[in-house]
Design a protein around this motif. Structure first.
Motif, PDB file in Angstrom:
ATOM      1  N   ARG A 131     142.868  36.451  51.136  1.00  0.00           N
ATOM      2  CA  ARG A 131     141.876  36.704  52.180  1.00  0.00           C
ATOM      3  C   ARG A 131     140.550  37.138  51.575  1.00  0.00           C
ATOM      4  O   ARG A 131     139.485  36.781  52.083  1.00  0.00           O
ATOM      5  N   HIS A 132     140.617  37.909  50.484  1.00  0.00           N
ATOM      6  CA  HIS A 132     139.373  38.282  49.820  1.00  0.00           C
ATOM      7  C   HIS A 132     138.708  37.061  49.184  1.00  0.00           C
ATOM      8  O   HIS A 132     137.479  36.958  49.151  1.00  0.00           O
ATOM      9  N   LEU A 133     139.515  36.125  48.685  1.00  0.00           N
ATOM     10  CA  LEU A 133     138.959  34.872  48.179  1.00  0.00           C
ATOM     11  C   LEU A 133     138.298  34.107  49.314  1.00  0.00           C
ATOM     12  O   LEU A 133     137.208  33.554  49.154  1.00  0.00           O
ATOM     13  N   ASP A 134     138.949  34.094  50.480  1.00  0.00           N
ATOM     14  CA  ASP A 134     138.349  33.449  51.643  1.00  0.00           C
ATOM     15  C   ASP A 134     137.006  34.085  51.978  1.00  0.00           C
ATOM     16  O   ASP A 134     136.057  33.396  52.357  1.00  0.00           O
ATOM     17  N   ALA A 135     136.921  35.408  51.849  1.00  0.00           N
ATOM     18  CA  ALA A 135     135.674  36.114  52.144  1.00  0.00           C
ATOM     19  C   ALA A 135     134.568  35.674  51.186  1.00  0.00           C
ATOM     20  O   ALA A 135     133.413  35.483  51.591  1.00  0.00           O
ATOM     21  N   SER A 136     134.911  35.498  49.918  1.00  0.00           N
ATOM     22  CA  SER A 136     133.914  35.020  48.950  1.00  0.00           C
ATOM     23  C   SER A 136     133.442  33.616  49.315  1.00  0.00           C
ATOM     24  O   SER A 136     132.251  33.288  49.192  1.00  0.00           O
ATOM     25  N   GLN A 137     134.369  32.789  49.785  1.00  0.00           N
ATOM     26  CA  GLN A 137     133.987  31.439  50.200  1.00  0.00           C
ATOM     27  C   GLN A 137     133.107  31.477  51.446  1.00  0.00           C
ATOM     28  O   GLN A 137     132.183  30.669  51.585  1.00  0.00           O
ATOM     29  N   ILE A 138     133.390  32.412  52.355  1.00  0.00           N
ATOM     30  CA  ILE A 138     132.566  32.570  53.553  1.00  0.00           C
ATOM     31  C   ILE A 138     131.143  32.931  53.177  1.00  0.00           C
ATOM     32  O   ILE A 138     130.177  32.375  53.715  1.00  0.00           O
ATOM     33  N   ILE A 139     130.999  33.867  52.253  1.00  0.00           N
ATOM     34  CA  ILE A 139     129.651  34.253  51.813  1.00  0.00           C
ATOM     35  C   ILE A 139     128.992  33.083  51.083  1.00  0.00           C
ATOM     36  O   ILE A 139     127.786  32.836  51.238  1.00  0.00           O
ATOM     37  N   GLY A 140     129.768  32.345  50.311  1.00  0.00           N
ATOM     38  CA  GLY A 140     129.209  31.166  49.646  1.00  0.00           C
ATOM     39  C   GLY A 140     128.671  30.163  50.649  1.00  0.00           C
ATOM     40  O   GLY A 140     127.622  29.535  50.422  1.00  0.00           O
ATOM     41  N   ARG A 141     129.358  30.009  51.762  1.00  0.00           N
ATOM     42  CA  ARG A 141     128.881  29.107  52.822  1.00  0.00           C
ATOM     43  C   ARG A 141     127.563  29.599  53.394  1.00  0.00           C
ATOM     44  O   ARG A 141     126.642  28.794  53.651  1.00  0.00           O
ATOM     45  N   GLU A 142     127.444  30.910  53.591  1.00  0.00           N
ATOM     46  CA  GLU A 142     126.205  31.451  54.149  1.00  0.00           C
ATOM     47  C   GLU A 142     125.043  31.295  53.169  1.00  0.00           C
ATOM     48  O   GLU A 142     123.909  31.002  53.568  1.00  0.00           O
ATOM     49  N   ILE A 143     125.309  31.494  51.889  1.00  0.00           N
ATOM     50  CA  ILE A 143     124.262  31.305  50.884  1.00  0.00           C
ATOM     51  C   ILE A 143     123.820  29.838  50.872  1.00  0.00           C
ATOM     52  O   ILE A 143     122.630  29.532  50.758  1.00  0.00           O
ATOM     53  N   ALA A 144     124.801  28.924  51.030  1.00  0.00           N
ATOM     54  CA  ALA A 144     124.477  27.489  51.000  1.00  0.00           C
ATOM     55  C   ALA A 144     123.620  27.083  52.192  1.00  0.00           C
ATOM     56  O   ALA A 144     122.853  26.116  52.093  1.00  0.00           O
ATOM     57  N   ARG A 145     123.742  27.785  53.324  1.00  0.00           N
ATOM     58  CA  ARG A 145     122.934  27.403  54.487  1.00  0.00           C
ATOM     59  C   ARG A 145     121.787  28.404  54.729  1.00  0.00           C
ATOM     60  O   ARG A 145     121.322  28.584  55.840  1.00  0.00           O
ATOM     61  N   ASP A 174     133.945  31.281  68.570  1.00  0.00           N
ATOM     62  CA  ASP A 174     135.198  31.958  68.224  1.00  0.00           C
ATOM     63  C   ASP A 174     135.001  33.447  67.975  1.00  0.00           C
ATOM     64  O   ASP A 174     135.949  34.158  67.639  1.00  0.00           O
ATOM     65  N   GLY A 175     133.758  33.960  68.139  1.00  0.00           N
ATOM     66  CA  GLY A 175     133.464  35.371  67.935  1.00  0.00           C
ATOM     67  C   GLY A 175     132.908  35.709  66.572  1.00  0.00           C
ATOM     68  O   GLY A 175     132.556  36.869  66.307  1.00  0.00           O
ATOM     69  N   ARG A 176     132.819  34.725  65.698  1.00  0.00           N
ATOM     70  CA  ARG A 176     132.272  34.962  64.355  1.00  0.00           C
ATOM     71  C   ARG A 176     130.830  35.448  64.455  1.00  0.00           C
ATOM     72  O   ARG A 176     129.996  34.858  65.147  1.00  0.00           O
ATOM     73  N   VAL A 177     130.514  36.533  63.749  1.00  0.00           N
ATOM     74  CA  VAL A 177     129.160  37.095  63.714  1.00  0.00           C
ATOM     75  C   VAL A 177     128.606  36.916  62.309  1.00  0.00           C
ATOM     76  O   VAL A 177     129.252  37.296  61.323  1.00  0.00           O
ATOM     77  N   THR A 178     127.430  36.322  62.201  1.00  0.00           N
ATOM     78  CA  THR A 178     126.765  36.200  60.902  1.00  0.00           C
ATOM     79  C   THR A 178     125.369  36.795  61.004  1.00  0.00           C
ATOM     80  O   THR A 178     124.704  36.679  62.040  1.00  0.00           O
ATOM     81  N   ALA A 179     124.952  37.441  59.937  1.00  0.00           N
ATOM     82  CA  ALA A 179     123.605  38.019  59.887  1.00  0.00           C
ATOM     83  C   ALA A 179     122.929  37.603  58.590  1.00  0.00           C
ATOM     84  O   ALA A 179     123.575  37.554  57.529  1.00  0.00           O
ATOM     85  N   PHE A 180     121.648  37.309  58.680  1.00  0.00           N
ATOM     86  CA  PHE A 180     120.856  36.940  57.512  1.00  0.00           C
ATOM     87  C   PHE A 180     119.566  37.749  57.519  1.00  0.00           C
ATOM     88  O   PHE A 180     118.962  37.958  58.574  1.00  0.00           O
ATOM     89  N   CYS A 181     119.155  38.197  56.346  1.00  0.00           N
ATOM     90  CA  CYS A 181     117.854  38.869  56.192  1.00  0.00           C
ATOM     91  C   CYS A 181     117.213  38.382  54.901  1.00  0.00           C
ATOM     92  O   CYS A 181     117.859  38.325  53.853  1.00  0.00           O
TER      93      CYS A 181
END
Length: 413
Positions: A171-185, A285-292
């Motif tokens: 799950r922590h690996l999944d979290a790193s991939q999630i952040i990688g997705r946010e960095i990519a977009r 699905d309730g996912r919250v993302t924040a960017f600054c």
């Protein structure tokens, strides 16, 4: 007093939220209450070291999947009957909480809900001990890990413990991939990136893809996010309150600074606009993302940039608060996977250095990016947003040589 979130009693049974003694009596009469993988009943919580250890084992056994313990219920196992038998509630919630924190390794987060029999006498009644699924499960008591069988606690085998730890690592690996997705977009074009950026995600782990679709379209989510954001401190800019431009997107609903158009900063933008960019999305699905766009910055007329660690803590806390509000309001009490990422850090000092504190221990960060993740259930997001914020940023603060009390207001609950 905070009400418990709906309790899962078992397959085919409705979720249950006991608020009064009458609710408990009715559940007994209707045959809804029985000891299961998710629920235990006890006549009392005895005193003494041995009894405290046994209570700790009981609570630790629920930490994997979550559950509840009702204290003040007499059970006749032979007859298959239950009856309310009130206990003395005075000081009992505090004692149970102390057992969870001191006898379980790691300390276990629980919530106690006293249910008086008579509102005129708050010290006699039933105690509901709510044990949410724990991000740190399994938990040890006296060197042994505990889990739950069909109706009772049991000691976990070494292979079971290994599998649970391996699943948490994944799950922590999944979290790193999630952040990688946010960095990519990242919405700031590469040519305009001068500062470091902040990315935060809160992902519910067991919601349907369309959990909030209706609430988004009816603007219930928008009203909730705005109400939540308005309560968050504005000590950092651009903070979550700057995300005032609302728009619907394919991903859900978004709240952004006016500089963003279709979540993309125009190529013609000047460099300063990057530092005023903020974006918050709530998915179906309730996912919250924040960017600054302002994780690092410099003083006017200077080139050296500093890490705005207060901005990281601010956006993490804001994301936690929004996720807590969504789960509490729209009925999701399960696990969330939370992750934070920060770029542009290597060789840069905390803003504490600007305050003349460099000699007091601040130090340059040693990697280009920072990522961290944790898990929590909605009840913990709601009750302990500061503690969760601290879990997500503490290694960042340590790497910068900044003590936790510098941003105590963002870490308190």
């Amino acid at each position: 007093m905070t009400q418990p979130l709906p309790i899962y009693l078992g397959p085919g049974l409705p979720r249950w939220t006991p608020r009064t003694a009458a609710d408990v009596e009715r559940a007994i009469t209707d045959g809804l209450l029985r000891e299961t993988h998710w629920l235990d009943v006890k006549l009392e919580i005895s005193s003494g070291s041995g009894a405290n250890k046994e209570t700790a084992r009981d609570m630790a056994s629920f930490a994997i999947d979550g559950g509840g313990i009702l204290v003040g219920i007499r059970e006749d196992k032979q007859a298959g009957t239950m009856a309310v038998e009130p206990v003395d509630l005075h000081g009992l919630p505090e004692r149970v909480d102390e057992i969870a924190r001191s006898r379980c390794d790691r300390p276990l987060y629980i919530r106690c809900h006293p249910i008086p029999i008579d509102p005129a006498d708050p010290h006699r009644g039933i105690l509901l001990i709510e044990i949410p699924p724990s991000a740190m499960a399994p938990h040890m008591v006296d060197g042994r890990y505990y889990g739950r069988g069909d109706t009772t606690k049991r000691t976990l085998t070494d292979p079971e413990v290994e599998r649970l730890h391996a699943a948490r690592s994944l799950r922590h690996l999944d979290a790193s991939q999630i952040i990688g997705r946010e960095i990519a977009r990242d919405p700031v074009p590469t040519a305009l990136r001068w500062r470091g950026h902040i990315y935060v995600v809160a992902q519910p782990m067991a919601t349907p893809q369309d959990w909030l679709t209706e609430q988004i379209e009816q603007r219930d989510v928008s009203r909730l996010v705005r109400d939540t954001v308005n309560k968050i401190s504005n000590e950092f800019s651009p903070g979550v309150s700057l995300a005032s431009n609302e728009s619907h997107r394919a991903e859900g609903v978004a709240f952004s600074s006016y500089s963003l158009s279709a979540r993309q900063l125009p190529e013609s933008s000047d460099r300063d606009l990057e530092g005023r960019t903020v974006d918050i999305e709530v998915g179906d699905d309730g996912r919250v993302t924040a960017f600054c766009g302002r994780a690092t910055d410099s003083r006017p007329g200077e080139q050296e940039q500093f890490v705005l660690d207060i901005g990281v803590a601010h956006h993490v806390r804001g994301t936690v608060e929004i996720a807590a509000a969504l789960g509490s309001t729209f009925g999701y009490g399960g696990r969330w996977l939370l992750a934070v990422g920060v770029t542009g850090l290597q060789g840069r000092y905390s803003t504490a250095a600007l305050d003349g504190l460099r000699s007091g221990g601040t130090q340059p960060f040693t990697t280009e990016q920072y990522t961290e993740s944790t898990e929590a259930v909605t009840a913990e997001l709601r009750d302990r947003p500061g503690a969760i914020t601290h879990r997500l940023v503490r290694r960042l603060m340590r790497g910068l040589g900044v003590t936790g009390d510098r941003y105590a207001d963002l870490f308190k609950d």
